[in-house]
Motif scaffolding. Structure first.
Motif, PDB file in Angstrom:
ATOM      1  N   GLN A  65       8.542  77.716  14.173  1.00 14.52           N
ATOM      2  CA  GLN A  65       7.857  76.426  13.577  1.00 14.52           C
ATOM      3  C   GLN A  65       7.770  76.531  12.063  1.00 14.52           C
ATOM      4  OE1 GLN A  65       3.883  76.079  15.354  1.00 14.52           O
ATOM      5  NE2 GLN A  65       4.841  74.838  16.658  1.00 14.52           N
ATOM      6  N   ALA A  66       7.481  77.821  11.635  1.00 18.18           N
ATOM      7  CA  ALA A  66       7.707  78.086  10.132  1.00 18.18           C
ATOM      8  C   ALA A  66       9.309  77.715   9.715  1.00 18.18           C
ATOM      9  CB  ALA A  66       7.147  79.584   9.760  1.00 18.18           C
ATOM     10  N   ALA A  67      10.045  78.396  10.215  1.00 21.43           N
ATOM     11  CA  ALA A  67      11.598  78.083   9.838  1.00 21.43           C
ATOM     12  C   ALA A  67      11.775  76.808   9.982  1.00 21.43           C
ATOM     13  CB  ALA A  67      12.315  78.794  10.785  1.00 21.43           C
ATOM     14  N   GLY A  68      11.457  75.952  11.141  1.00 18.97           N
ATOM     15  CA  GLY A  68      11.728  74.562  11.148  1.00 18.97           C
ATOM     16  C   GLY A  68      10.957  73.843  10.133  1.00 18.97           C
ATOM     17  N   GLY A  69       9.918  74.120   9.762  1.00 17.95           N
ATOM     18  CA  GLY A  69       9.036  73.517   8.760  1.00 17.95           C
ATOM     19  C   GLY A  69       9.981  73.670   7.290  1.00 17.95           C
ATOM     20  N   LEU A  70      10.437  75.004   7.207  1.00 18.07           N
ATOM     21  CA  LEU A  70      11.287  75.019   6.010  1.00 18.07           C
ATOM     22  C   LEU A  70      12.191  74.260   5.864  1.00 18.07           C
ATOM     23  CD1 LEU A  70      11.877  76.654   3.242  1.00 18.07           C
ATOM     24  CD2 LEU A  70      12.941  78.467   4.642  1.00 18.07           C
ATOM     25  N   VAL A  71      13.019  74.055   7.055  1.00 24.99           N
ATOM     26  CA  VAL A  71      14.276  72.903   7.184  1.00 24.99           C
ATOM     27  C   VAL A  71      13.801  71.746   6.838  1.00 24.99           C
ATOM     28  CG1 VAL A  71      15.885  72.248   8.761  1.00 24.99           C
ATOM     29  CG2 VAL A  71      15.770  74.872   8.520  1.00 24.99           C
ATOM     30  N   LEU A  72      12.670  71.097   7.257  1.00 20.72           N
ATOM     31  CA  LEU A  72      12.361  69.926   7.143  1.00 20.72           C
ATOM     32  C   LEU A  72      12.060  69.954   5.732  1.00 20.72           C
ATOM     33  CD1 LEU A  72       9.647  69.559  10.220  1.00 20.72           C
ATOM     34  CD2 LEU A  72      12.187  68.417   9.901  1.00 20.72           C
ATOM     35  N   ALA A 171       5.589  71.191   5.388  1.00 17.47           N
ATOM     36  CA  ALA A 171       4.818  72.086   4.938  1.00 17.47           C
ATOM     37  C   ALA A 171       3.515  72.499   5.441  1.00 17.47           C
ATOM     38  CB  ALA A 171       4.065  71.697   3.256  1.00 17.47           C
ATOM     39  N   VAL A 172       3.030  71.469   6.307  1.00 15.51           N
ATOM     40  CA  VAL A 172       1.899  71.750   7.012  1.00 15.51           C
ATOM     41  C   VAL A 172       2.231  72.781   8.314  1.00 15.51           C
ATOM     42  CG1 VAL A 172       0.475  70.641   8.815  1.00 15.51           C
ATOM     43  CG2 VAL A 172       0.841  69.272   6.704  1.00 15.51           C
ATOM     44  N   GLN A 173       3.424  72.409   8.622  1.00 16.60           N
ATOM     45  CA  GLN A 173       4.076  73.173   9.885  1.00 16.60           C
ATOM     46  C   GLN A 173       4.222  74.796   9.526  1.00 16.60           C
ATOM     47  OE1 GLN A 173       6.844  71.220  12.337  1.00 16.60           O
ATOM     48  NE2 GLN A 173       7.892  73.035  12.742  1.00 16.60           N
ATOM     49  N   MET A 174       4.650  74.904   8.110  1.00 13.97           N
ATOM     50  CA  MET A 174       4.862  76.160   7.749  1.00 13.97           C
ATOM     51  C   MET A 174       3.515  76.819   7.614  1.00 13.97           C
ATOM     52  SD  MET A 174       8.023  75.767   5.013  1.00 13.97           S
ATOM     53  CE  MET A 174       7.240  76.713   3.751  1.00 13.97           C
ATOM     54  N   LEU A 175       2.504  76.343   7.169  1.00 15.18           N
ATOM     55  CA  LEU A 175       1.315  77.020   7.359  1.00 15.18           C
ATOM     56  C   LEU A 175       0.535  77.146   8.375  1.00 15.18           C
ATOM     57  CD1 LEU A 175      -0.250  74.837   4.010  1.00 15.18           C
ATOM     58  CD2 LEU A 175       0.913  77.180   3.978  1.00 15.18           C
ATOM     59  N   GLY A 176       1.173  76.447   9.581  1.00 17.36           N
ATOM     60  CA  GLY A 176       0.613  76.831  10.785  1.00 17.36           C
ATOM     61  C   GLY A 176      -0.776  76.131  11.290  1.00 17.36           C
ATOM     62  N   LEU A 177      -0.631  74.808  10.343  1.00 13.79           N
ATOM     63  CA  LEU A 177      -1.792  74.023  10.663  1.00 13.79           C
ATOM     64  C   LEU A 177      -1.599  72.881  11.685  1.00 13.79           C
ATOM     65  CD1 LEU A 177      -2.682  73.047   6.927  1.00 13.79           C
ATOM     66  CD2 LEU A 177      -4.014  74.848   8.451  1.00 13.79           C
TER      67      LEU A 177
END
Length: 177
Positions: A65-72, A171-177
């Motif tokens: 999810q963090a990697a996917g968040g970075l891609v987003l 960003a929200v996904q990278m933060l794990g929220l």
């Protein structure tokens, strides 16, 4: 489920801009071609969800999810940068017939599905709601292509919205929220 809808919205809204650009250039996109484009988007999204879930067996879903968040975030930034630079889209009317045929729609669908693919990968660990994503992404792609033919003027606002939405969700996904 809200995350699924927002990701599908931000990943599909480029279809609206493309539909509007083709309408302005007097290039038509028949219903069959819109269906092909939407189907390709849905299939790519489904493959991405499956791939993300499969990777989640071997890799901690948080990291996916963090990697996917970075891609987003990167896709959103690129989208906003392209609008800022005034970058124009590519013409997929290969035979210059002023109609996007279903065969041409295959290439177009692949290009439009790239954002949805990345978004689908990032849904690892969301649960069963992730499997609604392909249907929502495909339906929104079809609808946005249809809306693009209408005389609705939003300027670059929806491009900025799509990019900003991808950045916020990433960003929200990278933060794990």
């Amino acid at each position: 489920m809200l995350k699924v809808i927002l990701l599908a919205l931000s990943g599909s809204i480029d279809s609206w801009a493309l539909g509007a650009a083709y309408h302005a250039a007097e290039i038509t996109i028949p219903w069959t071609t819109k269906g092909v484009v939407a189907l390709i988007s849905a299939i790519a999204s489904f493959a991405a969800v499956l791939l993300g879930e499969g990777m989640g067996v071997f890799i901690n879903p948080y990291y996916i999810q963090a990697a996917g968040g970075l891609v987003l975030v990167l896709l959103g930034g690129k989208s906003i940068w392209d609008v800022f630079r005034g970058e124009k889209g590519r013409n997929y009317d290969i035979d210059e017939s002023k109609t996007i045929e279903p065969v041409e729609g295959i290439v177009l669908g692949g290009v439009l599905a790239s954002d949805s693919f990345c978004a689908g990968m990032s849904l690892c660990g969301v649960g069963n709601a992730a499997y609604a994503f392909p249907a929502v992404a495909g339906a929104l792609t079809f609808l946005f292509l249809e809306f693009g033919e209408r005389k609705v003027k939003c300027g670059a606002a929806y491009h900025y919205f799509a990019g900003a939405a991808l950045i916020v969700i990433g960003a929200v996904q990278m933060l794990g929220l």
